[in-house]
Design a protein around this motif. Structure first.
Motif, short mmCIF file in Angstrom:
data_model
loop_
_atom_site.label_atom_id
_atom_site.label_comp_id
_atom_site.label_asym_id
_atom_site.label_seq_id
_atom_site.Cartn_x
_atom_site.Cartn_y
_atom_site.Cartn_z
N GLU A 28 44.55 52.09 41.24
CA GLU A 28 44.30 50.93 41.80
C GLU A 28 45.19 50.61 42.98
N ARG A 51 36.21 47.66 38.25
CA ARG A 51 37.62 48.33 38.50
C ARG A 51 38.72 47.15 38.32
N PHE A 55 41.63 47.21 35.92
CA PHE A 55 42.98 47.18 36.08
C PHE A 55 43.67 46.10 35.51
#
Length: 345
Positions: A28, A51, A55
């Motif tokens: 990330e 995503r 994270f």
């Protein structure tokens, strides 16, 4: 293996979910360093975008683990006298770790978040970067067998009994030069970003505008360390792997404002730094925002490389051209570095 070399001083044994969370956080960080629009700052993005949800989950796993370790380290802190702690032989402790050292040195009242941030810096920023430096060091040595044999000859003469001590590290001069030359060719990170907090004016630099450049407040400045380290203005044969270059002074009177490269400019330094190169060499940045883990990373890389070359000969499996470079928060290989290891006799 490189991950285990780094993480053992923190955790001893870690669960696979921690390892996966660390990698997820790194990926990330790379994504954010190369994406054009910081969409993750938009409202609700952290809940809507898959995503970003991952994270947050990865970060929670890491933070929870670090919080538990910090709590245990603080609860088991036995000595209150800082002077005695400074004289402690940490190699003899059963739970010797960087965390134990940080808790002892900073006292029982140290802020948990500060400790966690320090550990996060060492774990996240120090894991991928150090592994990448070692990967590229092996990549370069495997293409230069003569230099690999020179490195192994130094290791054999210094590490006669196999053990590495602080005094022996000082004698591994060529190994240290290999590490910094790998950092020159493949800097970690390849790009530094600084934000101007107030209006400023930058000098024009070599072949730049004589009047310099006005920088408004809030401007993000991107410094290409990769290009700087391969600039023909500052380095002879800039794309060649030559660890010995760091032992030879270099000065070019035609480059206005550059004092040149002088190994004697920073006496006592174990590794070439930005002062020696007058900021033409910036693997860890420079000034008050320089990486706090530079010496730790360099020493760790030196030890790991020395122990590997002490036991093995390394050659690439396939052509060097097949090793693809990927850049992001670090410079790493796209599909790993596949090598053949042969045990030395």
């Amino acid at each position: 293996m490189l991950f285990c070399l780094f993480c053992r001083p923190f955790f001893g044994g870690v669960s696979m979910c921690i390892v996966q969370a660390v990698y997820g956080t790194l990926f990330e960080a790379e994504h954010r360093s190369t994406f054009y629009i910081p969409y993750w700052n938009l409202p609700l993005t952290q809940w809507i975008v898959p995503r970003q949800r991952k994270f947050r989950s990865d970060l929670k796993v890491i933070n929870d683990c670090l919080d538990d370790l910090i709590k245990n380290a603080k609860e088991t802190r036995q000595e209150a006298d800082v002077e005695k702690l400074q004289q402690r032989d940490y190699s003899s402790l059963k739970d010797a770790s960087l965390l134990r050292f940080l808790v002892d040195m900073r006292g029982a009242d140290v802020d948990d978040r500060q400790l966690r941030d320090d550990l996060m810096t060492m774990l996240i920023a120090g894991h991928e970067t150090t592994a990448a430096v070692l990967t590229w060091s092996i990549f370069l040595l495997a293409q230069n067998p003569t230099k690999m044999r020179k490195a192994q000859a130094e290791i054999d003469s210094v590490l006669i009994d196999g053990a590495i001590t602080a005094e022996k590290l000082k004698k591994l001069e060529y190994i240290r030069l290999i590490i910094v030359e790998a950092l020159r060719l493949y800097p970690q990170p390849p790009l530094l970003i600084r934000r101007s907090l107030r209006p400023d004016k930058l000098p024009g630099g070599y072949n730049g505008a004589k009047e310099g450049y006005e920088i408004p407040a809030g401007t993000d400045i991107f410094l290409s360390i990769y290009n700087l380290h391969r600039s023909p203005y500052f380095w002879d044969s800039p794309n060649e792997f030559e660890p010995e270059r760091f032992t030879v002074p270099k000065k070019d009177e035609n480059i206005e404002g550059w004092a040149g490269f002088d190994p004697d400019r920073s006496p006592g330094a174990m590794y070439p730094n930005e002062i020696i190169a007058d900021f033409a060499f910036l693997p860890f940045g420079g000034g008050p925002r320089k990486c706090v883990g530079d010496q730790f990373a360099l020493l760790e890389s030196t030890v790991a490389l020395a122990l590997l070359l002490q036991k093995f000969d390394v050659e690439l499996r396939g052509s060097p051209d097949e090793v693809e470079m990927v850049t992001g928060a670090t410079i790493h290989t796209k599909n790993g570095l596949w090598c053949r290891l042969r045990k030395r006799t």
